[in-house]
Motif scaffolding. Sequence first.
Motif, PDB file in Angstrom:
ATOM      1  N   LYS A  71      73.072  49.962 116.145  1.00 33.36           N
ATOM      2  CA  LYS A  71      73.946  51.165 116.209  1.00 33.36           C
ATOM      3  C   LYS A  71      73.400  52.294 115.942  1.00 33.36           C
ATOM      4  O   LYS A  71      73.874  53.241 114.954  1.00 33.36           O
ATOM      5  N   ILE A  72      72.587  52.564 116.540  1.00 31.43           N
ATOM      6  CA  ILE A  72      71.759  53.980 116.659  1.00 31.43           C
ATOM      7  C   ILE A  72      72.624  54.752 117.739  1.00 31.43           C
ATOM      8  O   ILE A  72      72.750  54.517 118.785  1.00 31.43           O
ATOM      9  N   ASP A  73      72.898  55.913 117.248  1.00 29.51           N
ATOM     10  CA  ASP A  73      73.763  57.092 118.213  1.00 29.51           C
ATOM     11  C   ASP A  73      72.558  57.768 119.381  1.00 29.51           C
ATOM     12  O   ASP A  73      72.042  58.778 118.994  1.00 29.51           O
ATOM     13  N   GLY A  74      72.420  57.064 120.135  1.00 26.07           N
ATOM     14  CA  GLY A  74      71.588  57.601 121.093  1.00 26.07           C
ATOM     15  C   GLY A  74      72.168  58.018 122.391  1.00 26.07           C
ATOM     16  O   GLY A  74      73.001  57.825 122.618  1.00 26.07           O
ATOM     17  N   TYR A  75      71.154  59.243 122.982  1.00 25.58           N
ATOM     18  CA  TYR A  75      71.380  59.999 124.122  1.00 25.58           C
ATOM     19  C   TYR A  75      70.330  59.792 125.066  1.00 25.58           C
ATOM     20  O   TYR A  75      69.566  60.696 124.941  1.00 25.58           O
ATOM     21  N   LEU A  76      70.366  59.033 126.052  1.00 25.61           N
ATOM     22  CA  LEU A  76      69.216  58.662 126.887  1.00 25.61           C
ATOM     23  C   LEU A  76      69.723  59.109 128.299  1.00 25.61           C
ATOM     24  O   LEU A  76      70.565  58.349 128.737  1.00 25.61           O
ATOM     25  N   ALA A  77      69.154  60.130 129.010  1.00 21.73           N
ATOM     26  CA  ALA A  77      69.707  60.425 130.283  1.00 21.73           C
ATOM     27  C   ALA A  77      68.792  59.594 131.168  1.00 21.73           C
ATOM     28  O   ALA A  77      67.776  59.009 131.165  1.00 21.73           O
ATOM     29  N   ASP A  78      69.710  59.327 132.266  1.00 24.58           N
ATOM     30  CA  ASP A  78      69.095  58.435 133.398  1.00 24.58           C
ATOM     31  C   ASP A  78      68.497  59.186 134.565  1.00 24.58           C
ATOM     32  O   ASP A  78      68.798  60.583 134.414  1.00 24.58           O
ATOM     33  N   HIS A  79      68.002  58.883 135.563  1.00 20.50           N
ATOM     34  CA  HIS A  79      67.613  59.602 136.784  1.00 20.50           C
ATOM     35  C   HIS A  79      68.764  60.418 137.418  1.00 20.50           C
ATOM     36  O   HIS A  79      68.287  61.368 138.163  1.00 20.50           O
ATOM     37  N   GLY A  80      69.647  59.998 137.378  1.00 18.70           N
ATOM     38  CA  GLY A  80      70.810  60.508 138.239  1.00 18.70           C
ATOM     39  C   GLY A  80      71.750  61.547 137.337  1.00 18.70           C
ATOM     40  O   GLY A  80      72.508  61.958 137.674  1.00 18.70           O
ATOM     41  N   PHE A  81      71.325  61.708 136.058  1.00 19.59           N
ATOM     42  CA  PHE A  81      72.145  62.532 134.986  1.00 19.59           C
ATOM     43  C   PHE A  81      72.479  63.754 135.618  1.00 19.59           C
ATOM     44  O   PHE A  81      73.581  64.475 135.555  1.00 19.59           O
TER      45      PHE A  81
END
Length: 257
Positions: A71-81
């Motif tokens: 339950k970690i509030d993560g924001y990870l961009a993908d390659h198509g972001f």
Amino acid sequence: MLVSLPLTASTRLLSTAAFGQGQEHGLLEPIIEQIDQAFQADDRPLSKETKVLADSGFCNKDTLHYLEHYKIDGYLADHGFRSRDPRFADADKYKPKSPQKITAKMRFTAADFQVDLEQQTCICPAGKSLWLKCTRAKIQNHIFMGHRDDCDTCSLRFQCLRSVKQKGARQVNILLEHIASEKTGPLQRMKQKIDSKLGRHIYSQRLGIVEPVFGHICEAIGIRRFTLRSKAKVNGQWQLMAMLHNLTKIHRFGAIA
């Protein structure tokens, strides 16, 4: 890899390590565990108020499962972001044009080729016929290849191949069945989260949190290279660099209250 605390000019590093690999997949988890050990968080990683921001190199299913599990509030961009962000819709027009390359939007796609699957023929935009290289029953697609003599002298070569310097003929894959992509799961949930207005706003802060640390170490302190060998020695030297960064910030801006 490093993790820093967003405190404007007095940004400090919370954890850092040199892993000795080019691929960043799987490296976010050990850094989070290092932070747990530093703050003696035995119940679960990080706190409810913590937000984890990481670029596309760290985005993979295992890491996203890890963030969801704890339950970690993560924001990870993908390659198509960036390509989905309307603010970057006209970004290509500001990039310098190279005579040797042509953008993907300008290149011919499979839809520009005249294909007759019953006759197993394929005609390119220049009117030349391609030969059937093979058919693959498993994924049900046809692969057509152009004749090298035709492609080498074609006036539309620059618009058909990735580069005019590319050797060989054009290859065209005609898919009969598309493999269904996963429409649910941690990756799709992260895309929806980071594509939201709030998600874009939060992720935009990553650039101002992490990149100034590298700039300060390289430009202000003047450390640009490692002078030791082996993973253990390089990691120790890197941690000393990070410590020097923190001590400089504490000296200038004071300790964290």
